[in-house]
Design an enzyme around this catalytic site. Structure first.
Site, PDB file in Angstrom:
ATOM      1  N   TRP A 170       0.829  -1.206   0.000  1.00 43.79           N
ATOM      2  CA  TRP A 170       0.000   0.000   0.000  1.00 43.79           C
ATOM      3  C   TRP A 170       0.867   1.261   0.000  1.00 43.79           C
ATOM      4  O   TRP A 170       0.519   2.265  -0.617  1.00 43.79           O
ATOM      5  CB  TRP A 170      -0.920  -0.002   1.216  1.00 43.79           C
ATOM      6  CG  TRP A 170      -1.822   1.192   1.310  1.00 43.79           C
ATOM      7  CD1 TRP A 170      -3.045   1.345   0.725  1.00 43.79           C
ATOM      8  CD2 TRP A 170      -1.579   2.398   2.043  1.00 43.79           C
ATOM      9  NE1 TRP A 170      -3.577   2.574   1.034  1.00 43.79           N
ATOM     10  CE2 TRP A 170      -2.695   3.246   1.852  1.00 43.79           C
ATOM     11  CE3 TRP A 170      -0.527   2.857   2.840  1.00 43.79           C
ATOM     12  CZ2 TRP A 170      -2.788   4.503   2.425  1.00 43.79           C
ATOM     13  CZ3 TRP A 170      -0.615   4.108   3.413  1.00 43.79           C
ATOM     14  CH2 TRP A 170      -1.736   4.917   3.209  1.00 43.79           C
ATOM     15  N   HIS A 171       2.001   1.201   0.676  1.00 47.57           N
ATOM     16  CA  HIS A 171       2.861   2.381   0.781  1.00 47.57           C
ATOM     17  C   HIS A 171       3.634   2.679  -0.500  1.00 47.57           C
ATOM     18  O   HIS A 171       3.990   3.839  -0.736  1.00 47.57           O
ATOM     19  CB  HIS A 171       3.851   2.222   1.941  1.00 47.57           C
ATOM     20  CG  HIS A 171       3.264   2.563   3.275  1.00 47.57           C
ATOM     21  ND1 HIS A 171       2.561   1.655   4.028  1.00 47.57           N
ATOM     22  CD2 HIS A 171       3.266   3.721   3.992  1.00 47.57           C
ATOM     23  CE1 HIS A 171       2.160   2.229   5.158  1.00 47.57           C
ATOM     24  NE2 HIS A 171       2.569   3.471   5.158  1.00 47.57           N
ATOM     25  N   GLY A 172       3.930   1.676  -1.297  1.00 47.89           N
ATOM     26  CA  GLY A 172       4.725   1.962  -2.487  1.00 47.89           C
ATOM     27  C   GLY A 172       4.775   0.804  -3.459  1.00 47.89           C
ATOM     28  O   GLY A 172       4.447  -0.335  -3.108  1.00 47.89           O
ATOM     29  N   TYR A 223       1.750   8.666  -0.873  1.00 45.29           N
ATOM     30  CA  TYR A 223       1.178   7.343  -0.628  1.00 45.29           C
ATOM     31  C   TYR A 223      -0.337   7.342  -0.797  1.00 45.29           C
ATOM     32  O   TYR A 223      -0.966   6.349  -0.721  1.00 45.29           O
ATOM     33  CB  TYR A 223       1.535   6.840   0.777  1.00 45.29           C
ATOM     34  CG  TYR A 223       3.023   6.874   1.021  1.00 45.29           C
ATOM     35  CD1 TYR A 223       3.893   6.227   0.146  1.00 45.29           C
ATOM     36  CD2 TYR A 223       3.559   7.579   2.087  1.00 45.29           C
ATOM     37  CE1 TYR A 223       5.263   6.256   0.357  1.00 45.29           C
ATOM     38  CE2 TYR A 223       4.936   7.609   2.286  1.00 45.29           C
ATOM     39  CZ  TYR A 223       5.773   6.952   1.424  1.00 45.29           C
ATOM     40  OH  TYR A 223       7.125   6.996   1.638  1.00 45.29           O
TER      41      TYR A 223
END
Length: 472
Positions: A318-320, A472
């Site tokens: 989800w972050h990257g 993000y």
């Protein structure tokens, strides 16, 4: 539009609040008109500097999830729920991982396709999923009362304080406030104080620490003391920056009568990685807990370790869209799994373990933050070798003496103080006694006015400085 920008602080925020109070207190508009006003306000906020593609995607998401919600509301359709979740995830996947989608699934070169990552898409998608899942879970009476009202639905998804960077507010936590909320001067005063605190944390502390971090992490060669200073600075920056945003978001919501959940509870006092995740980005952790971990079985069924690993791998993804974020999620997941074992639980009960627990937690967390500032796993590997003295450079031009200056050390200590001191019982006792004094309100207002003025000066001098979590 950034909360800590001149346009927002000088124009958008004061004008929007003044108009809101005029409409409520003088023209006595009903809650539905208030929500329409907030929708218009949120669209203006989002469209400021947005691309046409972002607007088009936002409209598609709004319409699609509204109609999915309509079918769920009418027939409690599992098919509609499954379709809604699947399409939302695929849209997020397409924009967050264009290289994988275009090269592997569509057999096209991603460089040939103009693809941007829409601002706040991860948070918008998560709110959309929360809406349709929570609507499905409501009992028949609550569904009848909800009636998938388009205005309330759009108010929930678009509400600008949480739109771009959270906190991620569940639909069930906000749905009642969409039909009734308290607009009072007490809420306004609380919101003003909270906003100023967050604003100053961002402009004075986080942005200054960010400048120091950029200077260190832009170096091609550095020595071990400088590398550790870089870790310390960025560890302070990412917390102060993100918690400042959350302070401002919570304050902005309160200006308009909404109470949204806290997003941080001083995570740097944690004595385990599990505790850290109960204190860091709480709204994200709760989202994964409610919509992924519990459906997988949680602690009660299935393999609890596998459930934890899936959640943290998804958190990293989800972050990257690079392997370095996947590695970050994997590391945190493995430590949380370790802390679930009987051996760890037995050891953690021993006297004096809390000190060790805090040290190892901050070590893992701080090293892990390198994944958020270094470009890839190769750069991470090279940096860690310098950290532990494995790699030495003989031709370093900028040595550690340039990064252990009184100014840098002052801001690092200030960051530590903001991160740790307010969590202590002594501090809370001191503040509670201070609030009982007659002069407290006057003095605190003067201090806040001074800090806001100072923060405004820093904002002007630093120029445009987006929050770390915007990407993000």
């Amino acid at each position: 539009m950034v909360f800590s920008s001149i346009v927002f602080v000088s124009w958008f925020l004061p004008v929007s609040i003044i108009l809101y109070f005029i409409l409520i207190k003088i023209f006595k508009i009903n809650i539905e008109l208030q929500n329409i006003y907030l929708i218009v306000l949120s669209l203006i906020f989002y469209l400021y500097g947005a691309h046409k593609e972002e607007l088009a995607l936002l409209i598609v998401l709004l319409l699609f999830n509204y109609f999915i919600g309509y079918f769920i509301n009418q027939k409690s359709s599992k098919v509609a729920l499954f379709l809604g979740i699947t399409i939302n995830v695929l849209i997020l996947f397409r924009y967050k991982y264009p290289e994988l989608v275009f090269r592997i699934l569509l057999f096209k070169n991603p460089n040939e396709i103009n693809s941007i990552f829409p601002l706040g898409l991860s948070f918008i998608i998560f709110h959309c999923i929360s809406y349709i899942v929570d609507l499905y879970k409501l009992d028949k009476q609550e569904k009848y009362l909800s009636k998938t009202n388009m205005i309330n639905y759009m108010s929930y998804i678009l509400f600008f304080p949480k739109l771009i960077q959270g906190p991620i507010v569940r639909y069930t936590d906000m749905k009642n406030q969409l039909v009734y909320r308290d607009i009072s001067y007490e809420n306004f005063y609380y919101a003003l104080n909270r906003f100023i605190i967050g604003f100053c944390k961002k402009t004075i502390v986080a942005d200054t620490l960010g400048g120091f971090a950029r200077n260190i992490f832009s170096l091609n060669k550095l020595d071990t003391p400088t590398a550790w200073m870089g870790v310390l600075i960025f560890t302070m920056q990412i917390y102060v920056d993100f918690s400042a945003y959350s302070d401002m978001a919570i304050a902005l919501a309160r200006f308009f009568g909404f109470k949204i959940p806290e997003n941080f509870q001083y995570p740097y006092v944690s004595k385990s990685i599990s505790e850290f995740w109960n204190r860091w980005h709480i709204s994200l952790g709760n989202w994964f807990k409610n919509y992924v971990y519990f459906p997988l079985g949680g602690n009660r069924r299935g393999n609890v370790y596998l459930n934890i690993l899936v959640v943290f791998l998804l958190t990293g993804i989800w972050h990257g869209n690079t392997s370095i974020y996947l590695l970050w999620g994997l590391i945190h997941g493995l430590f949380v799994m370790l802390e679930k074992t009987k051996v760890y639980k037995k050891i953690s009960q021993k006297k004096g373990f809390s000190v060790f627990g805090w040290i190892y937690t901050m070590f893992v967390v701080s090293i892990g933050w390198l994944c958020f500032i270094l470009p890839d796993t190769n750069a991470l590997y090279d940096y860690i070798k310098v950290l532990f003295g494995i790699t030495h450079y003989s031709d370093i031009q900028l040595g550690w003496q340039l990064f252990y200056t009184p100014r840098i050390l002052f801001y690092v200590i200030l960051g530590i103080a903001i991160s740790v001191i307010p969590a202590s019982d002594k501090y809370k006792t001191f503040v509670s006694k201070l609030k009982k004094k007659e002069s407290y309100v006057l003095i605190s207002n003067i201090v806040l006015l001074f800090l806001f003025s100072l923060g405004y000066v820093f904002m002007i001098s630093n120029g445009y400085s987006p929050f770390i979590y915007f990407k993000y």
